[in-house]
Each structure stands twice: as structure tokens, then as C-alpha cells.
Design a protein around this motif. Structure first.
Motif, PDB file in Angstrom:
ATOM      1  N   ILE A   1       0.810  -1.213   0.000  1.00 23.55           N
ATOM      2  CA  ILE A   1       0.000   0.000   0.000  1.00 23.55           C
ATOM      3  C   ILE A   1       0.848   1.271   0.000  1.00 23.55           C
ATOM      4  O   ILE A   1       0.446   2.294  -0.551  1.00 23.55           O
ATOM      5  CB  ILE A   1      -1.010  -0.015   1.176  1.00 23.55           C
ATOM      6  N   GLU A   2       2.047   1.213   0.573  1.00 26.03           N
ATOM      7  CA  GLU A   2       2.930   2.390   0.583  1.00 26.03           C
ATOM      8  C   GLU A   2       3.413   2.759  -0.817  1.00 26.03           C
ATOM      9  O   GLU A   2       3.883   3.864  -1.043  1.00 26.03           O
ATOM     10  CB  GLU A   2       4.151   2.147   1.490  1.00 26.03           C
ATOM     11  N   GLU A   3       3.305   1.834  -1.750  1.00 28.56           N
ATOM     12  CA  GLU A   3       3.748   2.092  -3.114  1.00 28.56           C
ATOM     13  C   GLU A   3       2.605   2.504  -4.044  1.00 28.56           C
ATOM     14  O   GLU A   3       2.792   2.609  -5.248  1.00 28.56           O
ATOM     15  CB  GLU A   3       4.446   0.852  -3.678  1.00 28.56           C
ATOM     16  N   ALA A   4       1.418   2.718  -3.475  1.00 32.51           N
ATOM     17  CA  ALA A   4       0.283   3.174  -4.286  1.00 32.51           C
ATOM     18  C   ALA A   4       0.617   4.529  -4.892  1.00 32.51           C
ATOM     19  O   ALA A   4       1.345   5.332  -4.302  1.00 32.51           O
ATOM     20  CB  ALA A   4      -0.972   3.268  -3.426  1.00 32.51           C
ATOM     21  N   THR A   5       0.091   4.790  -6.080  1.00 39.33           N
ATOM     22  CA  THR A   5       0.433   6.024  -6.794  1.00 39.33           C
ATOM     23  C   THR A   5      -0.809   6.853  -7.107  1.00 39.33           C
ATOM     24  O   THR A   5      -1.908   6.305  -7.260  1.00 39.33           O
ATOM     25  CB  THR A   5       1.157   5.709  -8.120  1.00 39.33           C
ATOM     26  N   TRP A   6      -0.611   8.172  -7.190  1.00 37.27           N
ATOM     27  CA  TRP A   6      -1.675   9.081  -7.591  1.00 37.27           C
ATOM     28  C   TRP A   6      -1.690   9.165  -9.108  1.00 37.27           C
ATOM     29  O   TRP A   6      -0.678   9.464  -9.731  1.00 37.27           O
ATOM     30  CB  TRP A   6      -1.464  10.466  -6.997  1.00 37.27           C
ATOM     31  N   GLU A   7      -2.855   8.873  -9.692  1.00 36.08           N
ATOM     32  CA  GLU A   7      -3.016   8.886 -11.149  1.00 36.08           C
ATOM     33  C   GLU A   7      -4.189   9.776 -11.515  1.00 36.08           C
ATOM     34  O   GLU A   7      -5.156   9.884 -10.744  1.00 36.08           O
ATOM     35  CB  GLU A   7      -3.274   7.464 -11.669  1.00 36.08           C
ATOM     36  N   PRO A   8      -4.172  10.411 -12.714  1.00 30.20           N
ATOM     37  CA  PRO A   8      -5.320  11.218 -13.144  1.00 30.20           C
ATOM     38  C   PRO A   8      -6.564  10.350 -13.278  1.00 30.20           C
ATOM     39  O   PRO A   8      -6.539   9.288 -13.900  1.00 30.20           O
ATOM     40  CB  PRO A   8      -4.888  11.765 -14.506  1.00 30.20           C
ATOM     41  N   GLU A   9      -7.646  10.782 -12.651  1.00 34.92           N
ATOM     42  CA  GLU A   9      -8.884  10.000 -12.645  1.00 34.92           C
ATOM     43  C   GLU A   9      -9.405   9.749 -14.050  1.00 34.92           C
ATOM     44  O   GLU A   9      -9.876   8.657 -14.361  1.00 34.92           O
ATOM     45  CB  GLU A   9      -9.947  10.717 -11.812  1.00 34.92           C
ATOM     46  N   LYS A  10      -9.303  10.746 -14.915  1.00 34.60           N
ATOM     47  CA  LYS A  10      -9.807  10.615 -16.278  1.00 34.60           C
ATOM     48  C   LYS A  10      -9.121   9.465 -17.018  1.00 34.60           C
ATOM     49  O   LYS A  10      -9.771   8.638 -17.663  1.00 34.60           O
ATOM     50  CB  LYS A  10      -9.598  11.938 -17.028  1.00 34.60           C
ATOM     51  N   GLU A  11      -7.797   9.398 -16.904  1.00 33.84           N
ATOM     52  CA  GLU A  11      -7.046   8.320 -17.551  1.00 33.84           C
ATOM     53  C   GLU A  11      -7.391   6.958 -16.964  1.00 33.84           C
ATOM     54  O   GLU A  11      -7.515   5.971 -17.682  1.00 33.84           O
ATOM     55  CB  GLU A  11      -5.544   8.569 -17.421  1.00 33.84           C
TER      56      GLU A  11
ATOM     57  N   ARG B   1     -10.186   6.070 -15.530  1.00 33.89           N
ATOM     58  CA  ARG B   1     -11.549   5.686 -15.957  1.00 33.89           C
ATOM     59  C   ARG B   1     -11.528   5.077 -17.361  1.00 33.89           C
ATOM     60  O   ARG B   1     -12.267   4.151 -17.645  1.00 33.89           O
ATOM     61  CB  ARG B   1     -12.488   6.879 -15.920  1.00 33.89           C
ATOM     62  N   GLN B   2     -10.659   5.606 -18.213  1.00 27.71           N
ATOM     63  CA  GLN B   2     -10.553   5.070 -19.582  1.00 27.71           C
ATOM     64  C   GLN B   2      -9.880   3.720 -19.597  1.00 27.71           C
ATOM     65  O   GLN B   2     -10.323   2.797 -20.277  1.00 27.71           O
ATOM     66  CB  GLN B   2      -9.771   6.043 -20.472  1.00 27.71           C
ATOM     67  N   ARG B   3      -8.784   3.573 -18.861  1.00 32.52           N
ATOM     68  CA  ARG B   3      -8.008   2.330 -18.888  1.00 32.52           C
ATOM     69  C   ARG B   3      -8.595   1.233 -18.034  1.00 32.52           C
ATOM     70  O   ARG B   3      -8.480   0.043 -18.365  1.00 32.52           O
ATOM     71  CB  ARG B   3      -6.575   2.619 -18.434  1.00 32.52           C
ATOM     72  N   TYR B   4      -9.188   1.588 -16.882  1.00 34.83           N
ATOM     73  CA  TYR B   4      -9.700   0.590 -15.936  1.00 34.83           C
ATOM     74  C   TYR B   4     -11.111   0.957 -15.500  1.00 34.83           C
ATOM     75  O   TYR B   4     -11.347   1.258 -14.301  1.00 34.83           O
ATOM     76  CB  TYR B   4      -8.780   0.506 -14.712  1.00 34.83           C
ATOM     77  N   PRO B   5     -12.093   0.921 -16.386  1.00 30.60           N
ATOM     78  CA  PRO B   5     -13.464   1.326 -16.000  1.00 30.60           C
ATOM     79  C   PRO B   5     -14.050   0.426 -14.912  1.00 30.60           C
ATOM     80  O   PRO B   5     -14.927   0.860 -14.143  1.00 30.60           O
ATOM     81  CB  PRO B   5     -14.252   1.222 -17.300  1.00 30.60           C
TER      82      PRO B   5
END
Length: 151
Positions: free
Chosen positions: A132-142, A144-148
Motif C-alpha cells: 500500500i505504501e507504493e500506491a500512486t496518484w493517477e489522473p482520474e480521467k485516464e 476511468r478510460q483504462r480501468y473502468p
């Protein structure tokens, strides 16, 4: 003009000497022996490395037989044996170019970044084969497209 150049060279030499001595104080000599266990910090690197004081050839697990097995000393950390220490080893599905595709597991947080004239949504993503410490912040829009399926 000649005096100015000489002064600049002198100052550069002094600064270089200071940086060298600073680096040497913090440098710790690492030496490994046959049979030692090490942690490897893997990073993409091109070129051939020679084995010697600065590089070591490692015996890697069979599932990593396509990975180049020579590592610079800066990528190694000595492993100190601890009976209670359990290493989690999961096989990776390596692609022909020795990379692997990250697979998202779940979204664990959300935030909105406010800029001058717009807002951008971000999600904190937990990835497979990561803690969990390696979780990353990603743009929500991207995401939603890649992993709906995550939403």
C-alpha cells in the motif's frame, strides 16, 4: 581577463575538492562474498557492466533467467538473516522486452487538484505486486478510460 579565468579555475577546483571530500566521507565500501544474500534494486540500464570491485554477477531465481545478472554495487543491499523475516516472492509475467504490465487492484483514495482555471481529479491506485505504501496518484480521467471496472 587572465586573472578572472585563474580565479574561476581556483574556485572550481576548491568546490570540486570540497564535493569529493564530502562524498568520500559518506561512501561506504561494500563487498560481497560468494553465498551472500542481497536485495537488488532493479532499474533500467543499458550497456555492459564488467564484474569486479564495482559490479557483481548474481545467481538469480530460474523465473528471472532472461534478466542480465550483473549488477553495480550501488544497486545491492546486504541481506542480514532474520528467521522472522519472510520474503514475499511472486512470479511476474515478463513480456519479451523484460518489462511487465502493471495491474490495478483498487482505488484507495481520491483528491481534486485545483489549478487557476480548472480542477483535475486524481485517484490513489493500489497496484498488484505492490504494498500500500507504493500506491500512486493517477489522473482520474485516464484511470476511468483504462480501468473502468475500478469505478
Amino acid at each position: 581577463m587572465v586573472d578572472v579565468v585563474a580565479l574561476i579555475r581556483q574556485r572550481m577546483k576548491t568546490a570540486q575538492s570540497r564535493q569529493t571530500s564530502y562524498g568520500n566521507v559518506r561512501r561506504r565500501p561494500l563487498e560481497f562474498n560468494v553465498g551472500d544474500h542481497v536485495f537488488v534494486k532493479i532499474a533500467p540500464l543499458k550497456g555492459v557492466m564488467r564484474i569486479g570491485e564495482r559490479a557483481y554477477r548474481l545467481a538469480l531465481p530460474p523465473d528471472l533467467d532472461r534478466v542480465h545478472n550483473v549488477f553495480h554495487v550501488s544497486m545491492l543491499r546486504k541481506y542480514l538473516s532474520n528467521p522472522s523475516h519472510v520474503l514475499r516472492h511472486e512470479a511476474l509475467d515478463l513480456l519479451p522486452n523484460l518489462s511487465y504490465e502493471e495491474v490495478s487492484v483498487q482505488i484507495i483514495d481520491r483528491k481534486i487538484k485545483v489549478l487557476r482555471n480548472k480542477e483535475i481529479g486524481f485517484v490513489k491506485v493500489l497496484w498488484r505486486n505492490h504494498v500500500i505504501e507504493e500506491a500512486t496518484w493517477e489522473p482520474e480521467k485516464e484511470m476511468r478510460q483504462r480501468y473502468p471496472d475500478l469505478f
